[in-house]
Design an enzyme around this catalytic site. Structure first.
Site, short mmCIF file in Angstrom:
data_model
loop_
_atom_site.label_atom_id
_atom_site.label_comp_id
_atom_site.label_asym_id
_atom_site.label_seq_id
_atom_site.Cartn_x
_atom_site.Cartn_y
_atom_site.Cartn_z
N LYS A 113 0.81 -1.22 0.00
CA LYS A 113 0.00 0.00 0.00
C LYS A 113 0.84 1.27 0.00
O LYS A 113 0.30 2.38 0.00
CB LYS A 113 -0.93 0.01 1.23
CG LYS A 113 -1.87 -1.18 1.28
CD LYS A 113 -2.71 -1.15 2.54
CE LYS A 113 -3.72 -2.30 2.56
NZ LYS A 113 -3.07 -3.61 2.64
N LYS A 193 -9.66 -15.37 -5.42
CA LYS A 193 -9.65 -15.79 -4.03
C LYS A 193 -10.82 -15.13 -3.30
O LYS A 193 -11.07 -13.94 -3.46
CB LYS A 193 -8.33 -15.39 -3.36
CG LYS A 193 -8.28 -15.70 -1.87
CD LYS A 193 -6.98 -15.20 -1.24
CE LYS A 193 -6.97 -15.44 0.26
NZ LYS A 193 -5.72 -14.95 0.89
N LYS A 196 -13.37 -10.33 1.28
CA LYS A 196 -14.30 -9.22 1.48
C LYS A 196 -13.94 -8.06 0.55
O LYS A 196 -14.82 -7.35 0.07
CB LYS A 196 -14.26 -8.76 2.94
CG LYS A 196 -14.63 -9.83 3.95
CD LYS A 196 -14.58 -9.27 5.37
CE LYS A 196 -14.73 -10.37 6.40
NZ LYS A 196 -13.51 -11.17 6.55
#
Length: 325
Positions: A113, A193, A196
């Site tokens: 990130k 995969k 969420k």
């Protein structure tokens, strides 16, 4: 006796991938003779992404209800909310002061990130240190993790070793990662995969009509009904195979390869299998989430007392070395 520790983030309601990949294996491991399991809800970790308090409370309850629904023995094991044991954050600060900056800068969880620095908070940067505190606080010996978490366990060992070396004493137990290569990646309804973040997951605890709507969205190809189909490339078949008996899987394969069997029929079979296999778990989840939330809270508070007692012993050892006692 082996002391085993597992934490599950409260970043959402647990889905089929979480249950098959982490929760159920951890419960199975906790049932083995000689094992002592410490299983916690990593709600402090969820703060790096979730800021809404009501949402977090709901997710915490859902994670806890899932563990209990799948038969976690809270008498034998210790089960608690990370945020209710203040020693987690206290030890995290101590360990921060023994953790070199380059180690955290090279952590995969941060590097993935770091191209968007404005979106990265300090909590995400020191995430591995809090994870180390979670582990070292309970003298955990075995940490079941996926391959993507191997680096974090190695970092935990490095931090603990640096502390032990500084004070020439075995203050912390050095944990070992246990990576089960047999656990396959659980596919989501789009073939990626199950996650969420991809919004491609199956929530086992949805009401029946909502669950069916999700199952119907499983991606499939355009092979006509009458033609044979390849079960090995179909997502519905892959998911069915994870849950069904060998006999059921063999029969489903025969139907795919024989033709005149549509993907809609396969999805219906998967839906019915989920309702049948997880009927008891769905009832228990509903009991703890909706019918008797006080029972859920009582289980967590009892576990937090047990966790606190162990954590205080570790913190006393650390304070002694640091001169804070």
């Amino acid at each position: 006796m082996s002391r085993i520790l597992t934490g599950i983030q409260s970043s959402g309601r647990p889905h089929l991938g979480n249950i098959l990949g982490a929760i159920k294996p951890a419960i199975d491991l906790s049932k083995q003779p000689g094992n002592e399991s410490f299983l916690f809800i990593a709600d402090l970790h969820s703060l790096t992404t979730i800021k809404d308090g009501d949402q977090r409370r709901e997710f915490i309850r859902a994670v806890a209800a899932t563990w209990l629904a799948f038969g976690l023995d809270t008498e034998k094991n210790t089960f608690w909310r990370q945020s209710r044991v203040a020693e987690h954050t206290e030890l995290c600060w101590y360990l921060n002061c023994f953790t070199p900056f380059p180690m955290l800068n090279n952590a995969t969880s941060f590097k993935e990130k770091s191209d968007k620095y404005s979106a990265v908070n300090a909590g995400l940067f020191v995430y591995p240190v809090l994870q180390a505190a979670d582990i070292l606080l309970y003298d955990a010996e075995i940490i079941p993790v996926g391959k993507d978490q191997r680096q974090h366990i190695e970092m935990t060992r490095d931090i603990a070793s640096a502390f032990n070396h500084q004070y020439n004493d075995e203050v912390f137990v050095l944990p070992e990662a246990r990576i089960d290569d047999r656990l396959m990646t659980i596919p989501g309804i789009d073939g990626q995969k199950m996650s969420k973040s991809y919004n491609n997951y199956i929530d086992l605890f949805l009401p029946e009509n909502e669950l069916w709507k999700v199952i119907k969205k499983i991606k499939s190809d355009s092979t006509p009904l009458e033609e044979p189909k390849n079960p090995d490339t179909d997502i519905t078949f892959q998911l069915y195979s994870l849950l069904a008996s060998d006999e059921q899987v063999a029969e489903m394969r025969r139907l795919y390869e024989g033709g005149n069997y549509g993907y809609g029929m396969a999805k219906k079979a998967l839906y019915e299998l989920i309702l049948d296999r997880f009927a008891t778990e769905r009832e228990r989840f509903n009991y703890y989430m909706h019918e008797n939330p006080d029972a859920l809270e009582a289980e967590l508070q009892a576990g937090e007392e047990k966790a606190r007692a162990v954590a205080k012993q570790t913190i006393q050892r650390v304070r002694e070395k640091l001169g804070f006692n």
